[in-house]
Design a protein around this motif. Structure first.
Motif, PDB file in Angstrom:
ATOM      1  N   HIS A 192       0.481  -1.058   0.266  1.00  0.00           N
ATOM      2  CA  HIS A 192       0.306   0.028  -0.031  1.00  0.00           C
ATOM      3  C   HIS A 192       0.756   0.928   0.121  1.00  0.00           C
ATOM      4  CE1 HIS A 192      -3.960  -2.187   1.044  1.00  0.00           C
ATOM      5  NE2 HIS A 192      -2.957  -2.920   1.841  1.00  0.00           N
ATOM      6  N   ILE A 193       0.396   2.540  -0.346  1.00  0.00           N
ATOM      7  CA  ILE A 193       1.159   3.639  -0.194  1.00  0.00           C
ATOM      8  C   ILE A 193       0.082   5.024   0.661  1.00  0.00           C
ATOM      9  CG2 ILE A 193       2.724   5.129  -1.857  1.00  0.00           C
ATOM     10  CD1 ILE A 193       2.941   3.259  -3.233  1.00  0.00           C
ATOM     11  N   LEU A 194       0.281   5.512   1.400  1.00  0.00           N
ATOM     12  CA  LEU A 194      -0.562   6.527   1.655  1.00  0.00           C
ATOM     13  C   LEU A 194       0.121   8.061   1.543  1.00  0.00           C
ATOM     14  CD1 LEU A 194      -1.302   5.190   5.288  1.00  0.00           C
ATOM     15  CD2 LEU A 194      -2.343   5.056   3.135  1.00  0.00           C
ATOM     16  N   ILE A 195       0.235   8.759   0.592  1.00  0.00           N
ATOM     17  CA  ILE A 195       0.363  10.072  -0.627  1.00  0.00           C
ATOM     18  C   ILE A 195      -0.638  11.089   0.541  1.00  0.00           C
ATOM     19  CG2 ILE A 195       1.237  11.591  -2.523  1.00  0.00           C
ATOM     20  CD1 ILE A 195       0.064   9.109  -3.784  1.00  0.00           C
ATOM     21  N   GLU A 196       0.700  11.970   1.015  1.00  0.00           N
ATOM     22  CA  GLU A 196       0.673  12.894   1.414  1.00  0.00           C
ATOM     23  C   GLU A 196       1.193  13.961   1.056  1.00  0.00           C
ATOM     24  OE1 GLU A 196       0.346  13.092   5.949  1.00  0.00           O
ATOM     25  OE2 GLU A 196       1.498  10.760   5.986  1.00  0.00           O
ATOM     26  N   LYS A 197       1.099  15.251   2.144  1.00  0.00           N
ATOM     27  CA  LYS A 197       1.667  16.707   1.375  1.00  0.00           C
ATOM     28  C   LYS A 197       3.503  16.295   1.044  1.00  0.00           C
ATOM     29  CE  LYS A 197       2.174  22.013   0.909  1.00  0.00           C
ATOM     30  NZ  LYS A 197       2.625  22.351  -0.163  1.00  0.00           N
ATOM     31  N   ASP A 198       4.394  16.052   0.383  1.00  0.00           N
ATOM     32  CA  ASP A 198       5.310  15.772   0.216  1.00  0.00           C
ATOM     33  C   ASP A 198       5.569  15.011   1.128  1.00  0.00           C
ATOM     34  OD1 ASP A 198       5.817  18.611  -1.831  1.00  0.00           O
ATOM     35  OD2 ASP A 198       5.925  20.170   0.836  1.00  0.00           O
ATOM     36  N   ARG A 199       5.495  14.084   1.051  1.00  0.00           N
ATOM     37  CA  ARG A 199       5.669  13.152   1.838  1.00  0.00           C
ATOM     38  C   ARG A 199       5.033  11.725   1.493  1.00  0.00           C
ATOM     39  NH1 ARG A 199       6.495  13.177   7.538  1.00  0.00           N
ATOM     40  NH2 ARG A 199       7.472  15.021   7.197  1.00  0.00           N
ATOM     41  N   PHE A 200       4.927  10.049   1.296  1.00  0.00           N
ATOM     42  CA  PHE A 200       4.372   9.229   1.688  1.00  0.00           C
ATOM     43  C   PHE A 200       5.209   8.275   2.141  1.00  0.00           C
ATOM     44  CE2 PHE A 200       7.658   8.720  -1.966  1.00  0.00           C
ATOM     45  CZ  PHE A 200       7.543   6.744  -2.219  1.00  0.00           C
ATOM     46  N   THR A 201       4.171   7.373   2.555  1.00  0.00           N
ATOM     47  CA  THR A 201       4.306   6.080   3.134  1.00  0.00           C
ATOM     48  C   THR A 201       4.017   4.390   2.357  1.00  0.00           C
ATOM     49  OG1 THR A 201       4.281   7.458   5.143  1.00  0.00           O
ATOM     50  CG2 THR A 201       4.314   4.396   5.414  1.00  0.00           C
ATOM     51  N   THR A 202       5.199   4.183   2.698  1.00  0.00           N
ATOM     52  CA  THR A 202       4.927   2.494   1.835  1.00  0.00           C
ATOM     53  C   THR A 202       4.605   1.749   3.126  1.00  0.00           C
ATOM     54  OG1 THR A 202       7.491   1.698   1.629  1.00  0.00           O
ATOM     55  CG2 THR A 202       6.058   3.084  -0.276  1.00  0.00           C
ATOM     56  N   LEU A 203       3.568   0.905   3.005  1.00  0.00           N
ATOM     57  CA  LEU A 203       3.417  -0.221   3.802  1.00  0.00           C
ATOM     58  C   LEU A 203       3.651  -1.943   3.112  1.00  0.00           C
ATOM     59  CD1 LEU A 203      -0.022   1.601   5.138  1.00  0.00           C
ATOM     60  CD2 LEU A 203       2.077   1.478   5.988  1.00  0.00           C
ATOM     61  N   CYS A 204       3.372  -2.729   4.549  1.00  0.00           N
ATOM     62  CA  CYS A 204       3.710  -4.253   3.829  1.00  0.00           C
ATOM     63  C   CYS A 204       4.005  -5.227   4.612  1.00  0.00           C
ATOM     64  CB  CYS A 204       5.597  -3.984   2.822  1.00  0.00           C
ATOM     65  SG  CYS A 204       5.341  -5.652   2.138  1.00  0.00           S
TER      66      CYS A 204
END
Length: 482
Positions: free
Chosen positions: A222-234
């Protein structure tokens, strides 16, 4: 005698007086030997005279001018509208489709979206040949448009940082993580390996696949997208062991569970002067590190963007005279010159503290678009190169360094180390050496060690900062992690 007030060919303030008597139309016709006009003919003649007078600058007619013909955008031929819409950014087309039914139907033309995919994301693949059963419009709407904000260069938001380059690979979006091998040379290109990819499946929906772990086989993520950053989840458990191959904590290996990784946006400095940018260098025996050189008025900064915390501040107003390179042959003399400058800088700051005029902690965080930046680049280009040799006793992992240099400046290396829960910061003076546009070095006097930095040969897309303020804010975020 009555005078004629008619204005002919000139404005009302410049009218000429007519010396003739004012005659009625019937009287003038009789005088000219012509029959008198009928009432209907009188109106026609009056109207013609009024338009003639108005056209020649005389008294304006009370009759309205004929309507100006105009053409609406939706009245243009479909072929012309297709060409117009194909030249617009793809992000503007959804709102345009809501304007009217005709536009909505035209924007289903796949050639429009094919050009958007090609011009904006470099897609050269022919979907008909690939037989994937979807249109360019679907590829743009379900893949490129929702994930366009993660394209570019990113830094892992962790004290052991690495780089991630997210690019368009054909009909996929791939995140490539920087992972140098132990035998990588400073002159070699940066080495990347895939971390995740986003692709369209047969269900015609974008799927995130994680490619980290020991087996490196793609699996759901999964990928969570925010302003000027994002997070990958597994949720895979073998990522924890895989982290040992690329994370180094300065004095010890760091065991990090990689089921959730957050990345911050990384911008590159402006290309002026041409000496700014990303550089590789050997910091220790565990591979290359990446640093960013940027210029800020009276200062330049070398900010380490991978590995443990490290920052180098160069004082561009504290230049060291090379004296035909003779200063490099005597380490004691070089140390004495740097020590004198360091004492001057320390004394000036102490005096500023006493006077209450001390510069803020962010005195070097000035806009990169300063006149002195351009002056520095021009001065460096005009300087004649002088011979360079490592001073006797100074060690280095590399011996194929340039044999000439152009300018030298006083610099301070700030090193931050963490031991258990304690953080130590050391301020170590040294010499910043500018060899050319692609190489610079730093002599760490206390450790008697020389670091060579070489410009990264890789090219990156979507790395321009939207404004100088955004670039400075990014640098401050990196500084806060030191």
């Amino acid at each position: 005698m009555e005078e004629c007030a008619c204005l002919c060919s000139v404005g009302s303030s410049q009218g000429r007086r007519c010396p003739q008597k004012r005659q009625r139309p019937a009287e003038k016709a009789v005088a000219d030997g012509k029959p008198a006009l009928a009432p209907a003919e009188k109106h026609v003649e009056a109207d013609a005279a009024a338009w003639c007078c108005a056209g020649s600058g005389g008294v304006a007619s009370s009759m309205p001018p004929p309507p100006t013909p105009h053409c609406l955008l939706q009245d243009l031929p479909v072929e012309m509208l297709v060409e117009i819409f194909a030249s617009l950014p793809g992000t503007n087309l959804p709102s345009l489709a809501q304007a009217c039914t005709k536009f909505h139907q035209i924007l289903h033309t796949d050639s429009i979206w094919r050009r958007c995919c090609r011009e904006e994301y470099g897609v050269r693949e022919n979907l008909q040949n690939l037989e994937i059963g979807m249109s360019y419009r679907e590829v743009y709407a379900k893949l490129f448009h929702p994930y366009r904000h993660i394209l570019g260069l990113w830094q892992l938001d962790h004290f052991d940082r690495t780089l991630l380059n997210v690019v368009v690979d054909g009909l996929c979006i791939t995140g490539w993580r920087y992972g140098p091998s132990l035998d990588t040379h400073v002159d070699d290109p940066m080495h990347f390996k895939p971390s995740f990819r986003i692709r369209l499946t047969e269900r015609k929906s974008a799927t995130v696949e994680c490619m980290e772990g020991l087996n490196s086989r793609p699996h759901h993520g999964h990928i969570l997208i925010e302003k000027d950053r994002f997070t990958t989840l597994c949720k895979m458990t073998d990522h924890q062991a895989g982290s040992l191959t690329w994370l180094w904590g300065g004095q010890r290996w760091v065991l990090v569970k990689e089921d959730s990784l957050t990345y911050r946006r990384l911008y590159l400095p402006p290309s002026h002067p041409t000496t700014s940018g990303l550089f590789q260098y050997n910091y220790d025996a565990f591979g290359l590190q990446i640093a960013m050189l940027s210029f800020h008025g009276k200062y330049a900064r070398v900010t380490r963007v991978t590995g443990t915390a490290k920052a180098l501040e160069i004082h561009l107003m504290r230049r060291i005279q090379l004296r035909d390179g003779e200063i490099f042959r005597n380490f004691n003399e070089l140390s004495r010159v740097v020590q004198e400058i360091d004492e001057q800088v320390t004394g000036e700051r102490q005096q500023q503290q006493e006077d209450g005029t001390e510069e803020s902690q962010d005195h070097g965080w000035q806009s990169p678009a300063k006149p002195s930046v351009g002056e520095f680049g021009a001065a460096a280009a005009e300087e004649q190169p002088v011979p360079f040799v490592l001073p006797v006793g100074v060690r280095s992992r590399l011996h194929n360094y340039p044999r000439t240099c152009r300018m030298c400046f006083y610099g301070v290396d700030t090193v931050t180390d963490t031991f258990f829960e304690f953080t130590f910061t050391s301020r170590l003076p040294g010499v910043f050496i500018l060899f050319d546009e692609n190489h610079f070095g730093f002599i760490w006097l206390q450790a008697e060690y020389f670091f060579l930095y070489r410009r990264v040969q890789n090219t990156f897309q979507n790395v321009e900062a939207p404004s100088p303020q955004a670039f400075l804010e990014m640098l401050k975020n990196i500084q806060s992690m030191l």
